[in-house]
Design a protein around this motif. Structure first.
Motif, PDB file in Angstrom:
ATOM      1  N   ASP A   1       0.839  -1.201   0.000  1.00  0.00           N
ATOM      2  CA  ASP A   1       0.000   0.000   0.000  1.00  0.00           C
ATOM      3  C   ASP A   1       0.876   1.254   0.000  1.00  0.00           C
ATOM      4  O   ASP A   1       1.536   1.555   0.995  1.00  0.00           O
ATOM      5  CB  ASP A   1      -0.903  -0.001   1.237  1.00  0.00           C
ATOM      6  N   PRO A   2       0.919   2.009  -1.104  1.00  0.00           N
ATOM      7  CA  PRO A   2       1.747   3.223  -1.160  1.00  0.00           C
ATOM      8  C   PRO A   2       1.409   4.239  -0.076  1.00  0.00           C
ATOM      9  O   PRO A   2       2.243   5.074   0.268  1.00  0.00           O
ATOM     10  CB  PRO A   2       1.456   3.784  -2.558  1.00  0.00           C
ATOM     11  N   ALA A   3       0.185   4.169   0.464  1.00  0.00           N
ATOM     12  CA  ALA A   3      -0.210   5.114   1.497  1.00  0.00           C
ATOM     13  C   ALA A   3       0.471   4.814   2.826  1.00  0.00           C
ATOM     14  O   ALA A   3       0.520   5.667   3.715  1.00  0.00           O
ATOM     15  CB  ALA A   3      -1.729   5.096   1.681  1.00  0.00           C
ATOM     16  N   ASN A   4       1.000   3.613   2.975  1.00  0.00           N
ATOM     17  CA  ASN A   4       1.676   3.227   4.208  1.00  0.00           C
ATOM     18  C   ASN A   4       3.169   3.514   4.059  1.00  0.00           C
ATOM     19  O   ASN A   4       3.955   2.656   3.677  1.00  0.00           O
ATOM     20  CB  ASN A   4       1.441   1.740   4.494  1.00  0.00           C
ATOM     21  N   ALA A   5       3.548   4.736   4.339  1.00  0.00           N
ATOM     22  CA  ALA A   5       4.930   5.173   4.103  1.00  0.00           C
ATOM     23  C   ALA A   5       5.929   4.419   4.960  1.00  0.00           C
ATOM     24  O   ALA A   5       7.093   4.272   4.588  1.00  0.00           O
ATOM     25  CB  ALA A   5       5.047   6.675   4.371  1.00  0.00           C
ATOM     26  N   ALA A   6       5.497   3.924   6.125  1.00  0.00           N
ATOM     27  CA  ALA A   6       6.420   3.250   7.031  1.00  0.00           C
ATOM     28  C   ALA A   6       6.879   1.901   6.480  1.00  0.00           C
ATOM     29  O   ALA A   6       7.991   1.460   6.752  1.00  0.00           O
ATOM     30  CB  ALA A   6       5.766   3.061   8.392  1.00  0.00           C
ATOM     31  N   ALA A   7       6.019   1.249   5.715  1.00  0.00           N
ATOM     32  CA  ALA A   7       6.337  -0.097   5.228  1.00  0.00           C
ATOM     33  C   ALA A   7       6.569  -0.150   3.728  1.00  0.00           C
ATOM     34  O   ALA A   7       7.327  -0.990   3.250  1.00  0.00           O
ATOM     35  CB  ALA A   7       5.213  -1.065   5.603  1.00  0.00           C
ATOM     36  N   TYR A   8       5.940   0.754   2.985  1.00  0.00           N
ATOM     37  CA  TYR A   8       5.974   0.653   1.526  1.00  0.00           C
ATOM     38  C   TYR A   8       7.305   1.117   0.947  1.00  0.00           C
ATOM     39  O   TYR A   8       7.892   2.099   1.391  1.00  0.00           O
ATOM     40  CB  TYR A   8       4.846   1.499   0.919  1.00  0.00           C
ATOM     41  N   ARG A   9       7.791   0.382  -0.018  1.00  0.00           N
ATOM     42  CA  ARG A   9       8.973   0.765  -0.779  1.00  0.00           C
ATOM     43  C   ARG A   9       8.613   0.742  -2.256  1.00  0.00           C
ATOM     44  O   ARG A   9       8.201  -0.297  -2.778  1.00  0.00           O
ATOM     45  CB  ARG A   9      10.142  -0.194  -0.511  1.00  0.00           C
ATOM     46  N   ALA A  10       8.742   1.876  -2.914  1.00  0.00           N
ATOM     47  CA  ALA A  10       8.429   1.947  -4.336  1.00  0.00           C
ATOM     48  C   ALA A  10       9.379   1.046  -5.114  1.00  0.00           C
ATOM     49  O   ALA A  10      10.474   0.722  -4.667  1.00  0.00           O
ATOM     50  CB  ALA A  10       8.552   3.388  -4.828  1.00  0.00           C
TER      51      ALA A  10
END
Length: 227
Positions: A167-176
Motif C-alpha cells: 500500500d503506497p499510502a503506508n509510508a512506514a512499510a511501503y517501498r516503491a
C-alpha cells in the motif's frame, strides 16, 4: 636503573630500525604492514606471460562463456535482433536509476514492459533465480527478512512482507519499485552495493519477483514460499 636505560635504548633502536630517520632514503622495499592487495597474482593488460606457449598474457574468452554484463540476444541477428545493450548502469533515466528526477518511480520501466521478448514468464523466473542467489540469504526465501543471516545476529534485513507493504499510502512499510531497485544498485545500511554484480534487467526482475511474493502472501494469507 641500568636495566631501565638498556630497555629504553632497546626500544629506541627498534623504532629507528622500523621507521628510519626522518627524511632518510633507502633502496630497500618498504615494510608493508597492510599491503591492501597491492600485489596480486594476476597478469595485467598488454603484459606478457611465460606461462603460455605463445608468451601472451591476454587470452581469448573460454569457449562457451559469456562476458560479464553481456546480454544474450533473444534471437539471431539475421532475424532482426538488436545489438546487446550495456547491461549495467549507463544513464540517468528511470531504467538505469529507479528515479524520475529526484523521486523514486513506481512500476517497471517501459524498457521491460514494452518488450514481449523480455517481459514474460521467463522474466519472473529469472527474478526468482537471482533473488534466491543474491537476496534470500538475508531477506529470506519469502522476503520476510528472516534469512540464514538472521540466525547469526543480523536482524536488520528488510521485511517485504510486513503489513501494508503493498500500500503506497503506508509510508512506514511501503517501498516503491524504484526505491528497491536503488537499494539493490547502491546498497543501504549493512547491505552492500550489488550494482556491479547484478545487471540492470536482473535487478528489475528481482523487483518484479519481490512484488509477486507480496501478492502471493496477500492473497493466500501466508508468506510464500514457506521457510
Amino acid at each position: 636503573m641500568k636495566y631501565f636505560f638498556l630497555s629504553y635504548i632497546f626500544v629506541g633502536a627498534i623504532i629507528v630500525s622500523a621507521f628510519g630517520f626522518r627524511g632518510s632514503k633507502s633502496e630497500l622495499p618498504p615494510i608493508e604492514v597492510f599491503p591492501d592487495m597491492d600485489h596480486q597474482a594476476k597478469v595485467k593488460y598488454q603484459a606478457s606471460s611465460e606461462f603460455f606457449a605463445d608468451g601472451r598474457g591476454a587470452r581469448l574468452p573460454v569457449k562457451g562463456t559469456v562476458p560479464m554484463g553481456f546480454e544474450i540476444p533473444s534471437k539471431p541477428a539475421v532475424d532482426g535482433a538488436k545489438p546487446a545493450r550495456v547491461a549495467f548502469t549507463s544513464g540517468l533515466d528511470y531504467y538505469n536509476t529507479g528515479k524520475i528526477g529526484d523521486f523514486y518511480g513506481d512500476g517497471l520501466p517501459s524498457e521491460i514492459t514494452g518488450d514481449p521478448t523480455v517481459f514474460n514468464d521467463a522474466f519472473l523466473k529469472r527474478g526468482e533465480q537471482r533473488f534466491n542467489i543474491h537476496c534470500a540469504i538475508c531477506h529470506g526465501a519469502s522476503g520476510n527478512g528472516k534469512g540464514v543471516t538472521s540466525k547469526y545476529g543480523i536482524l536488520t534485513a528488510f521485511n517485504f512482507q510486513q503489513a501494508g507493504n503493498l500500500d503506497p499510502a503506508n509510508a512506514a512499510a511501503y517501498r516503491a519499485d524504484g526505491a528497491i531497485f536503488d537499494v539493490i544498485t547502491n546498497g543501504k545500511g549493512l547491505m552492500g552495493s550489488y550494482g556491479g554484480n547484478i545487471t540492470l534487467r536482473d535487478r528489475w526482475a528481482i523487483v518484479a519477483y519481490i512484488r509477486s511474493l507480496q501478492l502471493a502472501a496477500k492473497e493466500s494469507g501466508v508468506t510464500l514460499p514457506l521457510q
